[in-house]
Design a protein around this motif. Structure first.
Motif, PDB file in Angstrom:
ATOM      1  N   PHE A 130      12.245   5.244 -19.930  1.00  8.00           N
ATOM      2  CA  PHE A 130      10.910   5.083 -19.361  1.00  8.00           C
ATOM      3  C   PHE A 130      10.040   6.279 -19.716  1.00  8.00           C
ATOM      4  N   PRO A 131       8.743   6.019 -20.041  1.00 11.63           N
ATOM      5  CA  PRO A 131       7.868   7.154 -20.379  1.00 11.63           C
ATOM      6  C   PRO A 131       7.677   8.089 -19.184  1.00 11.63           C
ATOM      7  N   GLY A 132       7.223   9.287 -19.471  1.00  6.24           N
ATOM      8  CA  GLY A 132       6.921  10.228 -18.395  1.00  6.24           C
ATOM      9  C   GLY A 132       7.979  11.299 -18.267  1.00  6.24           C
ATOM     10  N   THR A 133       7.715  12.211 -17.344  1.00  6.83           N
ATOM     11  CA  THR A 133       8.564  13.398 -17.245  1.00  6.83           C
ATOM     12  C   THR A 133       9.298  13.476 -15.907  1.00  6.83           C
ATOM     13  N   LEU A 134       9.354  12.356 -15.181  1.00  5.82           N
ATOM     14  CA  LEU A 134      10.039  12.383 -13.887  1.00  5.82           C
ATOM     15  C   LEU A 134      11.532  12.584 -14.088  1.00  5.82           C
ATOM     16  N   SER A 135      12.159  13.284 -13.153  1.00  6.36           N
ATOM     17  CA  SER A 135      13.614  13.430 -13.208  1.00  6.36           C
ATOM     18  C   SER A 135      14.254  12.070 -12.945  1.00  6.36           C
ATOM     19  N   LYS A 136      15.512  11.935 -13.345  1.00 11.95           N
ATOM     20  CA  LYS A 136      16.205  10.659 -13.157  1.00 11.95           C
ATOM     21  C   LYS A 136      16.257  10.280 -11.673  1.00 11.95           C
ATOM     22  N   ALA A 137      16.524  11.257 -10.826  1.00  8.44           N
ATOM     23  CA  ALA A 137      16.633  10.978  -9.385  1.00  8.44           C
ATOM     24  C   ALA A 137      15.293  10.514  -8.811  1.00  8.44           C
ATOM     25  N   MET A 156       0.843  -1.206   0.000  1.00 11.27           N
ATOM     26  CA  MET A 156       0.000   0.000   0.000  1.00 11.27           C
ATOM     27  C   MET A 156       0.879   1.257   0.000  1.00 11.27           C
ATOM     28  N   GLN A 157       1.926   1.238   0.818  1.00 14.31           N
ATOM     29  CA  GLN A 157       2.837   2.386   0.878  1.00 14.31           C
ATOM     30  C   GLN A 157       3.450   2.653  -0.500  1.00 14.31           C
ATOM     31  N   ALA A 158       3.833   1.589  -1.183  1.00 11.08           N
ATOM     32  CA  ALA A 158       4.457   1.748  -2.502  1.00 11.08           C
ATOM     33  C   ALA A 158       3.485   2.398  -3.497  1.00 11.08           C
ATOM     34  N   LEU A 159       2.193   2.125  -3.322  1.00  9.01           N
ATOM     35  CA  LEU A 159       1.194   2.654  -4.271  1.00  9.01           C
ATOM     36  C   LEU A 159       0.527   3.938  -3.765  1.00  9.01           C
ATOM     37  N   SER A 160       1.120   4.554  -2.751  1.00  8.58           N
ATOM     38  CA  SER A 160       0.504   5.762  -2.183  1.00  8.58           C
ATOM     39  C   SER A 160       1.009   7.033  -2.857  1.00  8.58           C
ATOM     40  N   ASP A 161       1.822   6.886  -3.889  1.00 10.99           N
ATOM     41  CA  ASP A 161       2.380   8.050  -4.589  1.00 10.99           C
ATOM     42  C   ASP A 161       1.955   8.024  -6.062  1.00 10.99           C
ATOM     43  N   PRO A 162       1.404   9.135  -6.559  1.00  7.75           N
ATOM     44  CA  PRO A 162       0.930   9.153  -7.956  1.00  7.75           C
ATOM     45  C   PRO A 162       2.029   8.812  -8.968  1.00  7.75           C
ATOM     46  N   GLY A 163       3.255   9.212  -8.695  1.00 14.19           N
ATOM     47  CA  GLY A 163       4.356   8.916  -9.611  1.00 14.19           C
ATOM     48  C   GLY A 163       4.598   7.413  -9.710  1.00 14.19           C
ATOM     49  N   ARG A 164       4.547   6.735  -8.565  1.00 17.29           N
ATOM     50  CA  ARG A 164       4.765   5.283  -8.575  1.00 17.29           C
ATOM     51  C   ARG A 164       3.581   4.554  -9.200  1.00 17.29           C
ATOM     52  N   VAL A 165       2.374   5.041  -8.926  1.00 18.78           N
ATOM     53  CA  VAL A 165       1.198   4.413  -9.544  1.00 18.78           C
ATOM     54  C   VAL A 165       1.283   4.556 -11.070  1.00 18.78           C
ATOM     55  N   ALA A 166       1.749   5.724 -11.528  1.00 14.53           N
ATOM     56  CA  ALA A 166       1.880   5.941 -12.981  1.00 14.53           C
ATOM     57  C   ALA A 166       2.901   4.966 -13.579  1.00 14.53           C
ATOM     58  N   ILE A 167       3.986   4.720 -12.855  1.00  6.66           N
ATOM     59  CA  ILE A 167       4.998   3.765 -13.347  1.00  6.66           C
ATOM     60  C   ILE A 167       4.392   2.363 -13.460  1.00  6.66           C
ATOM     61  N   VAL A 168       3.683   1.941 -12.415  1.00  7.17           N
ATOM     62  CA  VAL A 168       3.075   0.602 -12.437  1.00  7.17           C
ATOM     63  C   VAL A 168       2.043   0.518 -13.559  1.00  7.17           C
ATOM     64  N   ARG A 169       1.279   1.589 -13.740  1.00  3.35           N
ATOM     65  CA  ARG A 169       0.255   1.594 -14.800  1.00  3.35           C
ATOM     66  C   ARG A 169       0.915   1.499 -16.178  1.00  3.35           C
ATOM     67  N   ASP A 170       2.013   2.231 -16.375  1.00  3.77           N
ATOM     68  CA  ASP A 170       2.717   2.161 -17.663  1.00  3.77           C
ATOM     69  C   ASP A 170       3.249   0.749 -17.910  1.00  3.77           C
ATOM     70  N   LEU A 171       3.766   0.118 -16.859  1.00  5.22           N
ATOM     71  CA  LEU A 171       4.286  -1.246 -17.017  1.00  5.22           C
ATOM     72  C   LEU A 171       3.146  -2.230 -17.296  1.00  5.22           C
ATOM     73  N   LEU A 172       1.998  -1.985 -16.682  1.00  7.78           N
ATOM     74  CA  LEU A 172       0.833  -2.842 -16.957  1.00  7.78           C
ATOM     75  C   LEU A 172       0.416  -2.731 -18.416  1.00  7.78           C
ATOM     76  N   LYS A 173       0.379  -1.479 -18.886  1.00  9.18           N
ATOM     77  CA  LYS A 173      -0.017  -1.256 -20.281  1.00  9.18           C
ATOM     78  C   LYS A 173       0.963  -1.930 -21.242  1.00  9.18           C
ATOM     79  N   ALA A 174       2.229  -2.010 -20.822  1.00  8.58           N
ATOM     80  CA  ALA A 174       3.265  -2.568 -21.698  1.00  8.58           C
ATOM     81  C   ALA A 174       3.172  -4.085 -21.774  1.00  8.58           C
ATOM     82  N   GLN A 175       2.302  -4.677 -20.962  1.00 11.68           N
ATOM     83  CA  GLN A 175       2.011  -6.115 -21.012  1.00 11.68           C
ATOM     84  C   GLN A 175       3.264  -6.989 -21.011  1.00 11.68           C
TER      85      GLN A 175
END
Lengths: 100, 100
Positions: free
Chosen positions: A46-53, A18-37
């Motif tokens: 990796f898609p998106g605009t997050l900084s490398k850090a 739950m803690q891992a999925l409590s951040d929109p940035g992390r949820v977006a990463i998991v969602r992108d990986l889900l879409k990538a099947q």
């Protein structure tokens, strides 16, 4: 060569997931990986605009919560979702991520 | 008389729900309410060994995430799970809490 540790999903608590999925940035990463099947992504492609850090930080938390696997290939790191293992441990959780 | 605010589940984000369930004390509260099958608990008669301050803090976070409803009855506050609303918004999530 850098090596990444991946916990057995058996040792990942519900609260950690739950803690891992409590951040929109992390949820977006998991969602992108889900879409990538199941497709792997090179970490720097990796898609998106997050900084490398920020991305690295999110990847670390998701890895420690058992959601993703990272392997080193030459100078690249490749990341994928541990789909079947997460589904077995937390049935239906990834479907919620996918839908919402 | 103290009144509590209860958000519409439509306005509760997935991340907020995950954050609310990222603490073992809060998960225990939700699990106890699930086991009670709709029964209300007087806040000061809630099972478990949490201090009053900790319990109030957890109740507040769960309330703001749409999981619980608190109503005032005389000098008591009565708390229950928003079971059907949570199930409609996040299908299967409470089942995970119940099982794990």
């Amino acid at each position: 060569m850098k090596r990444y540790r991946h916990p057995s999903l058996r040792t990942v608590t519900f609260e950690t997931a739950m803690q891992a999925l409590s951040d929109p940035g992390r949820v977006a990463i998991v969602r992108d990986l889900l879409k990538a099947q199941g497709q792997e992504f090179a970490c720097n492609e990796f898609p998106g605009t997050l900084s490398k850090a920020t991305r690295s930080h999110h990847f670390q938390i998701l890895r420690e919560a058992g959601f993703i696997r990272t392997r080193v290939e030459g100078t690249k790191c490749m990341t994928s979702l541990r789909l079947e293992e997460v589904e077995k441990r937390f049935p239906g959780l990834l479907q919620l991520v996918h839908k919402l």
